[in-house]
Design a protein around this motif. Structure first.
Motif, short mmCIF file in Angstrom:
data_model
loop_
_atom_site.label_atom_id
_atom_site.label_comp_id
_atom_site.label_asym_id
_atom_site.label_seq_id
_atom_site.Cartn_x
_atom_site.Cartn_y
_atom_site.Cartn_z
N THR A 172 0.83 -1.19 0.00
CA THR A 172 0.00 0.00 0.00
C THR A 172 0.87 1.25 0.00
N VAL A 173 0.64 2.13 -0.96
CA VAL A 173 1.46 3.32 -1.12
C VAL A 173 0.57 4.56 -1.06
N LEU A 174 0.86 5.46 -0.14
CA LEU A 174 0.14 6.71 -0.08
C LEU A 174 1.05 7.82 -0.62
N TRP A 175 1.34 8.86 0.12
CA TRP A 175 2.11 9.96 -0.47
C TRP A 175 2.77 10.79 0.63
N SER A 176 3.69 11.65 0.24
CA SER A 176 4.33 12.55 1.19
C SER A 176 4.19 14.01 0.78
N VAL A 177 3.83 14.28 -0.48
CA VAL A 177 3.54 15.64 -0.94
C VAL A 177 2.21 15.61 -1.69
N ASP A 194 10.58 12.05 -1.91
CA ASP A 194 9.14 12.28 -1.79
C ASP A 194 8.34 11.53 -2.85
N ILE A 195 7.10 11.22 -2.48
CA ILE A 195 6.11 10.68 -3.39
C ILE A 195 5.04 11.75 -3.57
N ILE A 196 4.88 12.24 -4.80
CA ILE A 196 4.00 13.36 -5.08
C ILE A 196 2.66 12.85 -5.59
N LEU A 197 1.60 13.30 -4.96
CA LEU A 197 0.24 12.90 -5.33
C LEU A 197 -0.36 13.90 -6.33
N MET A 198 -0.78 13.38 -7.49
CA MET A 198 -1.47 14.18 -8.49
C MET A 198 -2.58 13.32 -9.10
N HIS A 199 -3.32 13.90 -10.06
CA HIS A 199 -4.41 13.20 -10.73
C HIS A 199 -4.32 13.46 -12.23
N ASP A 200 -4.46 12.41 -13.02
CA ASP A 200 -4.34 12.58 -14.47
C ASP A 200 -5.71 12.72 -15.14
N ILE A 201 -6.60 13.46 -14.48
CA ILE A 201 -7.95 13.64 -15.01
C ILE A 201 -8.31 15.11 -15.20
N PHE A 202 -7.34 16.00 -14.97
CA PHE A 202 -7.56 17.44 -15.15
C PHE A 202 -6.50 18.01 -16.08
N PRO A 203 -6.87 18.83 -17.06
CA PRO A 203 -5.86 19.46 -17.93
C PRO A 203 -4.82 20.26 -17.14
N SER A 204 -5.25 20.97 -16.10
CA SER A 204 -4.31 21.76 -15.30
C SER A 204 -3.29 20.87 -14.60
N SER A 205 -3.69 19.67 -14.24
CA SER A 205 -2.76 18.75 -13.57
C SER A 205 -1.70 18.25 -14.54
N GLY A 209 18.21 18.99 -10.35
CA GLY A 209 19.02 17.79 -10.15
C GLY A 209 18.27 16.56 -9.69
N TYR A 210 16.93 16.60 -9.77
CA TYR A 210 16.14 15.44 -9.36
C TYR A 210 16.03 14.42 -10.49
N THR A 211 15.96 13.16 -10.10
CA THR A 211 15.65 12.06 -11.00
C THR A 211 14.27 11.54 -10.64
N PHE A 212 13.47 11.19 -11.66
CA PHE A 212 12.13 10.69 -11.44
C PHE A 212 12.13 9.17 -11.51
N VAL A 213 11.54 8.55 -10.49
CA VAL A 213 11.50 7.10 -10.39
C VAL A 213 10.07 6.66 -10.11
N THR A 214 9.80 5.38 -10.26
CA THR A 214 8.50 4.84 -9.87
C THR A 214 8.55 4.47 -8.40
N VAL A 215 7.37 4.32 -7.78
CA VAL A 215 7.35 4.16 -6.32
C VAL A 215 8.07 2.91 -5.84
N ASP A 216 8.06 1.86 -6.65
CA ASP A 216 8.74 0.65 -6.22
C ASP A 216 10.24 0.86 -6.08
N GLU A 217 10.78 1.85 -6.79
CA GLU A 217 12.21 2.13 -6.69
C GLU A 217 12.55 2.89 -5.41
N LEU A 218 11.56 3.48 -4.76
CA LEU A 218 11.80 4.20 -3.51
C LEU A 218 11.59 3.34 -2.28
N LEU A 219 10.93 2.21 -2.44
CA LEU A 219 10.62 1.40 -1.27
C LEU A 219 11.83 0.63 -0.78
#
Length: 242
Positions: free
Chosen positions: A174-179, A204-215, A230-240
């Motif tokens: 179960t994965v929730l979020w930190s931002v 951090d794990i950033i919570l967003m929604h892919d159902i709004f154009p503004s998002s 300098g950030y790299t983007f990863v999927t949540v399994d890579e942070l666990l």
């Protein structure tokens, strides 16, 4: 000791096999700490003492996550932008949104994104009861598996509404979020970007929604801004925890 304003990564281990190694990530404010500890089994945490990184990750990493999709218009535009930037994200899909959008789900898989489960509909699972909650999660997992030939291992409950009984029943990570971007509320690209950039930190794990154009617009601008920082983007399994 001063507590952090948000909980980054909290590992919970149940006493039966289906719950071993389960990880819960949950955003809380300092004023909510007592409530979370009383109701979700959260353990006390100290600043800088609880976030573990998967092996092999170097530098500053964050995970972009998107709930409630797929959306027939917004999600493809988001996928286009992520592909152009070489970024992978995590999508927690809602079962009732999958029908008619199967090709979008297939594309997510083909382009290397992590696909998770957001139950079948946006209801509070603890109020629905364990049986109904597990049925919704299982139905959604089956829909995803039929498209991708892979059963999701990660889930995010709607509203972050969860408890230990459901953790053990479902047997998924179960994965929730930190931002929390609050994109569903703000509906303004600049305000969303400003909010996330103010709070985001390594891991951090950033919570967003892919159902709004503004998002979608905000997410792609965040990718560009954080990449420059300098950030790299990863999927949540890579942070666990590895």
């Amino acid at each position: 000791m001063k507590f952090k304003m948000r909980l980054k990564l909290l590992a919970l281990v149940c006493g039966i096999d289906v719950c071993l190694g389960m990880v819960l990530v949950y955003m809380v404010r300092e004023r909510e700490a007592a409530h979370v500890a009383a109701n979700s089994g959260a353990l006390p945490w100290e600043e800088g003492g609880i976030l573990d990184r998967a092996k092999g990750l170097e530098g500053k990493c964050v995970a972009l996550t998107f709930d409630d999709g797929p959306h027939k218009d917004c999600t493809p535009r988001l996928l286009d932008g992520l592909k152009q930037r070489g970024v992978h994200a995590t999508f927690f899909l809602m079962g009732q949104s999958i029908e008619g959008n199967e090709e979008i789900v297939k594309r997510m898989k083909e382009e290397g994104h992590l696909i998770g489960n957001h139950s079948y509909s946006h209801v509070q699972l603890t109020k629905a009861g364990a049986g109904a909650a597990c049925d919704g999660v299982d139905k959604t997992s089956s829909l995803i598996e039929n498209i991708t030939e892979e059963r999701p291992q990660y889930m995010r409950p709607p509203f972050g509404d969860w408890n230990e009984e459901l953790e053990c029943e479902v047997g998924m990570t179960t994965v929730l979020w930190s931002v929390d971007s609050l994109d569903w509320k703000l509906r303004n690209k600049n305000r969303i970007v400003k909010r996330v950039l103010k709070d985001v930190e390594d891991g951090d794990i950033i919570l967003m929604h892919d159902i709004f154009p503004s998002s979608v617009e905000a997410a792609l601008e965040l990718v560009d801004a954080l990449t420059k920082e300098g950030y790299t983007f990863v999927t949540v399994d890579e942070l666990l925890i590895d």
